[in-house]
Motif scaffolding. Structure first.
Motif, PDB file in Angstrom:
ATOM      1  N   CYS A 116       0.944  -1.157  -0.166  1.00  0.00           N
ATOM      2  CA  CYS A 116      -0.113   0.075   0.000  1.00  0.00           C
ATOM      3  C   CYS A 116       0.790   1.384   0.018  1.00  0.00           C
ATOM      4  O   CYS A 116       0.479   2.199  -0.747  1.00  0.00           O
ATOM      5  CB  CYS A 116      -0.932  -0.026   1.159  1.00  0.00           C
ATOM      6  SG  CYS A 116      -2.295  -1.072   1.110  1.00  0.00           S
ATOM      7  N   CYS A 117       1.971   1.189   0.752  1.00  0.00           N
ATOM      8  CA  CYS A 117       2.858   2.578   0.786  1.00  0.00           C
ATOM      9  C   CYS A 117       3.556   2.642  -0.386  1.00  0.00           C
ATOM     10  O   CYS A 117       3.543   3.709  -0.996  1.00  0.00           O
ATOM     11  CB  CYS A 117       3.816   2.238   1.945  1.00  0.00           C
ATOM     12  SG  CYS A 117       3.023   2.168   3.474  1.00  0.00           S
ATOM     13  N   ALA A 118       4.108   1.451  -0.961  1.00  0.00           N
ATOM     14  CA  ALA A 118       4.841   1.506  -2.560  1.00  0.00           C
ATOM     15  C   ALA A 118       3.690   2.237  -3.602  1.00  0.00           C
ATOM     16  O   ALA A 118       3.934   2.998  -4.213  1.00  0.00           O
ATOM     17  CB  ALA A 118       5.338   0.189  -2.578  1.00  0.00           C
ATOM     18  N   ARG A 119       2.673   1.641  -3.360  1.00  0.00           N
ATOM     19  CA  ARG A 119       1.483   2.035  -4.638  1.00  0.00           C
ATOM     20  C   ARG A 119       1.249   3.545  -4.373  1.00  0.00           C
ATOM     21  O   ARG A 119       1.192   4.353  -5.341  1.00  0.00           O
ATOM     22  CB  ARG A 119       0.262   1.206  -4.244  1.00  0.00           C
ATOM     23  CG  ARG A 119      -0.297   0.654  -5.318  1.00  0.00           C
ATOM     24  CD  ARG A 119      -1.317  -0.360  -5.298  1.00  0.00           C
ATOM     25  NE  ARG A 119      -1.880  -0.481  -3.972  1.00  0.00           N
ATOM     26  CZ  ARG A 119      -3.105  -0.186  -3.593  1.00  0.00           C
ATOM     27  NH1 ARG A 119      -3.964   0.477  -4.449  1.00  0.00           N
ATOM     28  NH2 ARG A 119      -3.605  -0.315  -2.410  1.00  0.00           N
ATOM     29  N   ALA A 120       1.282   3.875  -2.962  1.00  0.00           N
ATOM     30  CA  ALA A 120       0.737   5.346  -2.849  1.00  0.00           C
ATOM     31  C   ALA A 120       1.962   6.399  -2.762  1.00  0.00           C
ATOM     32  O   ALA A 120       1.872   7.476  -2.826  1.00  0.00           O
ATOM     33  CB  ALA A 120      -0.001   5.594  -1.461  1.00  0.00           C
ATOM     34  N   GLU A 121       3.058   5.658  -2.935  1.00  0.00           N
ATOM     35  CA  GLU A 121       4.442   6.238  -3.118  1.00  0.00           C
ATOM     36  C   GLU A 121       4.504   7.272  -1.917  1.00  0.00           C
ATOM     37  O   GLU A 121       4.764   8.248  -1.922  1.00  0.00           O
ATOM     38  CB  GLU A 121       4.504   7.115  -4.451  1.00  0.00           C
ATOM     39  CG  GLU A 121       4.600   6.338  -5.477  1.00  0.00           C
ATOM     40  CD  GLU A 121       4.542   7.359  -7.011  1.00  0.00           C
ATOM     41  OE1 GLU A 121       4.576   8.276  -6.894  1.00  0.00           O
ATOM     42  OE2 GLU A 121       4.636   6.555  -7.970  1.00  0.00           O
ATOM     43  N   VAL A 122       4.319   6.538  -0.503  1.00  0.00           N
ATOM     44  CA  VAL A 122       4.491   7.102   0.667  1.00  0.00           C
ATOM     45  C   VAL A 122       5.349   6.123   1.402  1.00  0.00           C
ATOM     46  O   VAL A 122       5.189   5.085   1.987  1.00  0.00           O
ATOM     47  CB  VAL A 122       3.269   7.559   1.431  1.00  0.00           C
ATOM     48  CG1 VAL A 122       3.410   7.876   2.714  1.00  0.00           C
ATOM     49  CG2 VAL A 122       2.247   8.315   0.430  1.00  0.00           C
ATOM     50  N   THR A 123       6.618   6.658   1.735  1.00  0.00           N
ATOM     51  CA  THR A 123       7.531   5.846   2.491  1.00  0.00           C
ATOM     52  C   THR A 123       8.506   6.546   3.419  1.00  0.00           C
ATOM     53  O   THR A 123       8.473   7.766   3.262  1.00  0.00           O
ATOM     54  CB  THR A 123       8.531   4.930   1.495  1.00  0.00           C
ATOM     55  OG1 THR A 123       9.238   5.825   0.674  1.00  0.00           O
ATOM     56  CG2 THR A 123       7.750   3.985   0.568  1.00  0.00           C
ATOM     57  N   GLY A 124       9.147   5.942   4.321  1.00  0.00           N
ATOM     58  CA  GLY A 124       9.995   6.738   5.045  1.00  0.00           C
ATOM     59  C   GLY A 124       9.450   7.009   6.559  1.00  0.00           C
ATOM     60  O   GLY A 124       8.338   6.528   7.030  1.00  0.00           O
ATOM     61  N   ARG A 125      10.265   7.962   7.263  1.00  0.00           N
ATOM     62  CA  ARG A 125       9.806   8.264   8.748  1.00  0.00           C
ATOM     63  C   ARG A 125       8.406   9.070   8.460  1.00  0.00           C
ATOM     64  O   ARG A 125       8.486   9.816   7.861  1.00  0.00           O
ATOM     65  CB  ARG A 125      10.962   8.830   9.276  1.00  0.00           C
ATOM     66  CG  ARG A 125      12.130   8.123   9.519  1.00  0.00           C
ATOM     67  CD  ARG A 125      13.190   8.959  10.312  1.00  0.00           C
ATOM     68  NE  ARG A 125      13.125  10.283  10.290  1.00  0.00           N
ATOM     69  CZ  ARG A 125      13.873  10.990  10.979  1.00  0.00           C
ATOM     70  NH1 ARG A 125      14.290  10.744  12.280  1.00  0.00           N
ATOM     71  NH2 ARG A 125      13.773  12.130  10.891  1.00  0.00           N
ATOM     72  N   LEU A 126       7.763   8.697   9.571  1.00  0.00           N
ATOM     73  CA  LEU A 126       6.256   9.434   9.781  1.00  0.00           C
ATOM     74  C   LEU A 126       6.420  10.810   9.994  1.00  0.00           C
ATOM     75  O   LEU A 126       5.700  11.748   9.342  1.00  0.00           O
ATOM     76  CB  LEU A 126       5.690   8.810  11.109  1.00  0.00           C
ATOM     77  CG  LEU A 126       4.823   7.446  10.799  1.00  0.00           C
ATOM     78  CD1 LEU A 126       4.478   7.115  12.166  1.00  0.00           C
ATOM     79  CD2 LEU A 126       3.792   7.551   9.939  1.00  0.00           C
ATOM     80  N   ALA A 127       7.503  11.325  10.573  1.00  0.00           N
ATOM     81  CA  ALA A 127       7.805  12.718  10.617  1.00  0.00           C
ATOM     82  C   ALA A 127       8.034  13.608   9.525  1.00  0.00           C
ATOM     83  O   ALA A 127       7.737  14.703   9.429  1.00  0.00           O
ATOM     84  CB  ALA A 127       8.965  12.848  11.715  1.00  0.00           C
ATOM     85  N   ASP A 128       8.448  12.810   8.467  1.00  0.00           N
ATOM     86  CA  ASP A 128       8.754  13.331   7.272  1.00  0.00           C
ATOM     87  C   ASP A 128       7.535  13.380   6.302  1.00  0.00           C
ATOM     88  O   ASP A 128       7.954  13.785   5.078  1.00  0.00           O
ATOM     89  CB  ASP A 128      10.148  12.737   6.559  1.00  0.00           C
ATOM     90  CG  ASP A 128      11.125  12.799   7.383  1.00  0.00           C
ATOM     91  OD1 ASP A 128      11.350  13.738   8.428  1.00  0.00           O
ATOM     92  OD2 ASP A 128      12.084  11.930   7.457  1.00  0.00           O
ATOM     93  N   ILE A 129       6.253  13.052   6.959  1.00  0.00           N
ATOM     94  CA  ILE A 129       5.352  12.769   5.713  1.00  0.00           C
ATOM     95  C   ILE A 129       4.421  13.753   6.000  1.00  0.00           C
ATOM     96  O   ILE A 129       3.840  13.943   7.129  1.00  0.00           O
ATOM     97  CB  ILE A 129       4.830  11.120   5.875  1.00  0.00           C
ATOM     98  CG1 ILE A 129       6.156  10.365   5.425  1.00  0.00           C
ATOM     99  CG2 ILE A 129       3.635  11.127   4.820  1.00  0.00           C
ATOM    100  CD1 ILE A 129       5.571   8.870   5.880  1.00  0.00           C
ATOM    101  N   SER A 130       3.923  14.517   4.941  1.00  0.00           N
ATOM    102  CA  SER A 130       2.750  15.518   5.046  1.00  0.00           C
ATOM    103  C   SER A 130       1.473  14.880   5.354  1.00  0.00           C
ATOM    104  O   SER A 130       1.337  13.722   5.067  1.00  0.00           O
ATOM    105  CB  SER A 130       3.051  16.651   3.909  1.00  0.00           C
ATOM    106  OG  SER A 130       2.525  15.673   2.746  1.00  0.00           O
ATOM    107  N   ASP A 131       0.832  15.716   6.114  1.00  0.00           N
ATOM    108  CA  ASP A 131      -0.965  15.331   5.926  1.00  0.00           C
ATOM    109  C   ASP A 131      -1.424  14.849   4.372  1.00  0.00           C
ATOM    110  O   ASP A 131      -1.993  13.788   4.594  1.00  0.00           O
ATOM    111  CB  ASP A 131      -1.519  16.483   6.432  1.00  0.00           C
ATOM    112  CG  ASP A 131      -1.770  16.677   7.869  1.00  0.00           C
ATOM    113  OD1 ASP A 131      -0.896  15.827   8.632  1.00  0.00           O
ATOM    114  OD2 ASP A 131      -2.566  17.432   8.606  1.00  0.00           O
TER     115      ASP A 131
END
Ligand code: FDA
Length: 395
Positions: free
Chosen positions: A297-312
């Motif tokens: 799911c993360c790879a598909r949404a292209e959202v990876t890495g530390r939570l602190a670095d991820i925008s709303d």
């Protein structure tokens, strides 16, 4: 010339509906003959419910069935209920249990249900003739003439119980539809139902490595939704939730899947970010869905890495693809694996009380051949019993 062998009732098809109908009609004093081209009767019963036969459902009601005429099944389901069939199973000392959602299974094996139906036929004097090819059915003044590979038979009432097109490997044919058309009855276009979805090449590549992952999900198609287990396969999607929604799906339609139906994933990930900013997003998501699926799911949404670095906005996109994953299946596995065939004999041409063709006295259609299709969970067998009973009380 000798007169053809005559019976009050000839039933075509020794599946659940035909065998059950034969026993009930025989007990009413009718001379009954069941014909089938297969080597053994009740093959679908034998392989049903993972070998344990989900023979009915405690919660059976009209809402568990699809049909172009949703109220058609009401009368038959009321006249022969799930409780009537349970009483029969009990009389034959077959132990059973409720698995989930009212689904009743044999404790032992599905063969017990086949044996019970055969015993009912034997006790009622109803004969079963197997490996018989049916080559023609004609109306006569006194009833019907049935031509078989072994000769000609005659009957007053003819019950067609040859089922639908699902699982041709074990003898399914469109024979019932051909007979219906021959006598001028309508046939609602048959389609594979309770069947796994398949993916196209791109979808397969996107979801590579997930085969075998199971998750509790909510799957919706239009206004219909089911909350049950979903299973990723090598070809696409299966599991009860998918089989259920497949009966409502039409080619080209989008389905929406909530992979974490008990969790507002956006709110949960925001909370996780506040509490554990250094946590990887994959690890945070894996609290709600299996890890392999979370990674995908993360790879598909292209959202990876530390939570602190991820925008709303990125977290919301990931949550959307988890709580509202939209996809258009490439197709289904078709009749090869479909548990049932939806569509069939148009119920507008049948009496809901007796299953008799309105325009052809003495001709009956029962079971899966009719445009009444149950949800997963024992409803299709209950329809076989209830519709078989309705015809048997009249034929
Ligand atoms: P069914 O298909 O059972 O019988 C038709 C008979 O007609 C067959 O014996 C066939 O050989 C014969 N026939 C066909 N064409 C013929 C021809 N041209 N000439 C002569 N004979 C012909 N449902 C449920 O409620 N609980 C469950 O657990 C399951 N599980 C399940 C598993 C699998 C793998 C499948 C494929 C299906 C189920 N089902 C189910 C669905 C259920 O099995 C089905 O709805 C009923 O068996 C339908 O009963 P019928 O008697 O109408 O047709």
């Amino acid at each position: 010339m000798t007169a053809p062998e005559h019976h009050d009732v000839i039933i075509l098809g020794a599946g659940g509906a035909g065998l059950f109908c034969a026993g009930v009609a025989g007990r009413r004093g009718r001379s009954v003959l069941v014909l089938d081209h297969a080597k053994t009767p009740g093959e679908k019963i034998r392989i049903s419910g993972g070998g344990r036969c989900n023979f009915t459902n405690l919660h059976t009601g009209p809402a568990n069935f699809l049909s172009e005429n949703p109220s058609f099944c009401i009368s038959a389901l009321k006249r022969y209920t799930q409780h009537d069939f349970i009483a029969l199973v009990d009389r034959h000392n077959i132990a059973w249990h409720e698995k989930t959602l009212g689904q009743l299974f044999c404790d032992g094996s599905a063969q017990q249900i086949v044996d019970m139906l055969r015993a009912e036929c034997a006790a009622a004097g109803a004969a079963i003739r197997l490996e018989t090819k049916i080559t023609a059915v004609e109306k006569t003044e006194a009833g019907f003439r049935v031509t078989t590979g072994e000769g000609t038979l005659a009957c007053k009432n003819l019950v067609v119980a040859t089922g639908g097109l699902s699982i041709p490997k074990i003898g399914a044919t469109g024979f019932a539809y051909d007979v219906a058309r021959q006598f001028g009855l309508g046939v609602v276009a048959p389609r594979a139902a309770l069947v796994p979805f398949t993916f196209d090449g791109a979808q397969k590549a996107e979801l590579d490595g997930l085969a075998g992952v199971a998750v509790d999900a909510t799957v919706a198609c239009g206004k219909t939704r089911f909350a049950e287990a979903l299973l990723f396969t090598h070809k696409g999607l299966s599991g009860p939730a998918i089989l259920q929604i497949s009966s409502y799906w039409r080619p080209g339609q989008e389905i929406a899947i909530d992979l974490a139906p008990h969790t507002d994933v956006f709110a949960a990930l925001k909370e996780a970010r506040a509490a554990h900013p250094k946590q990887e997003v994959e690890t945070a998501l894996a609290r709600f869905i299996p890890k392999r699926l979370a990674d995908r799911c993360c790879a598909r949404a292209e959202v990876t890495g530390r939570l602190a670095d991820i925008s709303d906005a990125r977290l919301r996109a990931l949550a959307e693809s988890t709580n509202r994953w939209r996809l258009t299946p490439a197709g289904t596995e078709g009749y090869r694996t479909a548990e049932v065939t939806a569509g069939g004999i148009d119920t507008r041409d049948l009496s809901s009380k007796t299953m008799e063709a309105r325009a052809v006295p003495g001709l009956y259609f029962i079971g899966e051949a009719v445009d009444v299709t149950g949800h997963l969970g024992g409803f299709n067998f209950q329809w076989a019993w209830s519709s078989g009973y309705a015809a048997a009380r009249h034929a």
